[in-house]
Every structure is written in structure tokens, then in C-alpha cells.
Write a protein that holds these residues in place. Sequence first.
Motif, PDB file in Angstrom:
ATOM      1  N   ALA A 134       0.831  -1.215   0.000  1.00  0.00           N
ATOM      2  CA  ALA A 134       0.000   0.000   0.000  1.00  0.00           C
ATOM      3  C   ALA A 134       0.862   1.260   0.000  1.00  0.00           C
ATOM      4  O   ALA A 134       0.558   2.230  -0.695  1.00  0.00           O
ATOM      5  N   ALA A 135       1.944   1.262   0.757  1.00  0.00           N
ATOM      6  CA  ALA A 135       2.834   2.427   0.801  1.00  0.00           C
ATOM      7  C   ALA A 135       3.501   2.646  -0.559  1.00  0.00           C
ATOM      8  O   ALA A 135       3.597   3.777  -1.042  1.00  0.00           O
ATOM      9  N   ILE A 136       3.928   1.570  -1.191  1.00  0.00           N
ATOM     10  CA  ILE A 136       4.577   1.696  -2.495  1.00  0.00           C
ATOM     11  C   ILE A 136       3.575   2.188  -3.535  1.00  0.00           C
ATOM     12  O   ILE A 136       3.886   3.061  -4.347  1.00  0.00           O
ATOM     13  N   ARG A 137       2.372   1.675  -3.515  1.00  0.00           N
ATOM     14  CA  ARG A 137       1.337   2.117  -4.466  1.00  0.00           C
ATOM     15  C   ARG A 137       1.004   3.596  -4.232  1.00  0.00           C
ATOM     16  O   ARG A 137       0.818   4.352  -5.188  1.00  0.00           O
ATOM     17  N   THR A 138       0.944   4.004  -2.983  1.00  0.00           N
ATOM     18  CA  THR A 138       0.679   5.414  -2.690  1.00  0.00           C
ATOM     19  C   THR A 138       1.801   6.289  -3.225  1.00  0.00           C
ATOM     20  O   THR A 138       1.554   7.326  -3.843  1.00  0.00           O
ATOM     21  N   LEU A 139       3.033   5.866  -3.015  1.00  0.00           N
ATOM     22  CA  LEU A 139       4.180   6.611  -3.527  1.00  0.00           C
ATOM     23  C   LEU A 139       4.108   6.721  -5.048  1.00  0.00           C
ATOM     24  O   LEU A 139       4.399   7.766  -5.627  1.00  0.00           O
TER      25      LEU A 139
END
Length: 189
Positions: free
Chosen positions: A143-148
Motif C-alpha cells: 500500500a505504501a509503495i502504491r501510494t508513492l
Amino acid sequence: IVRMLPTSGTAVINIDDERSATIVPQLTGAMITYGWHETATVRAEHATTTYDQYGLPSGMVVKIGVEGSVVPVALPGVIGRHQVLPLLAAVAVAKAVGLPISDVMKNVSAYQPPAGRMRLLSGKHRSVILDDSYNASPDAMEAAIRTLEEIHVPGRKMAIIGQMSELGALTNEWHEKIGEMFGPKSLSL
């Protein structure tokens, strides 16, 4: 646990989680669902990232649907589609215990993620740091990578990735899967 609720209880269930969704048809008592799914009792309908005067992400606005109304809620300092779920859960619980939804919706905008959980921090030279440094799970890391990937910033994006602990025998497999998200066809940072 929800199968053991007394008849006076209300189950509050994340309908987006496929494991939880399989329980829903089995329940006979009161139930409130939350999530992004269109059938959720309390649902997020749309989220938009907000940006400051320098073009850096500053938070988001999410439209929350409940009781036939859709209310836009500003969430300064909150970023990431998955960060909306705790807010939806809070609104669902408030509804379950009979709190006035209008009051709850006013207070939701005060939400700040806990330290190390997708917090927006001011960096040097007009930069922003997306701090998701707390002990990550594969879902949280993804989720953090997708948000980035989804946010737009002037200049470069960098990801500093630590290890995911407590994965046991699946440690190497999960680290490889997360690493593949940075592959040439997977992600454009």
C-alpha cells in the motif's frame, strides 16, 4: 468472534476484506459494513490527494457515504487509499453505538496516522517524507509503495525500504515480491 455476538450486538465488518466478506452471509444479527465496496453501509466513494503551494502532497479529501448522504471530509496530513479504512471503521462503530453521524463526520477530519504509519513529514529543501517506517507487513508495504507511485511531486521520488519482520518461513518470498514491485514493468517512481 462475530459469530459469537449476542443478539443485542452489532458486527462491524470490513467488506473489502475477502476473508471478512465470506462471513457476512453467515451472520443473522445486526451488522454494519464499511469499505470502498459499493454495498458497504459506510463507504468511501472517492479520495483525492491534496497538494500544497509547492506541489507537494499535503493530505487528501475523501467522500464518505453513509445514511444516504455523501460527505466530503478533509484529511490534512493523511495520504493513501488504505488510510481511509480506519476512518470508515470509526464511523461504522459510531453508527453501531448510536452516535449522531453528523457529529462523527465533523470529528473524523482530526484523524492523524500514528507515528510510522503513512505520516507526511516536512523535509529539507521543500521536500516531503512519507514515513511508513513502523514494522511493515506485506500488505502495508504494498500500500505504501502504491501510494508513492500515485502521488505527483515536482522532482524525484525515492523509496528507502527496510525489512519486514516476523514473516517466518515466508520472509524471503515476501521480500522478493515487494522487490518485484520496483521492477521496470511494475512501478514508475
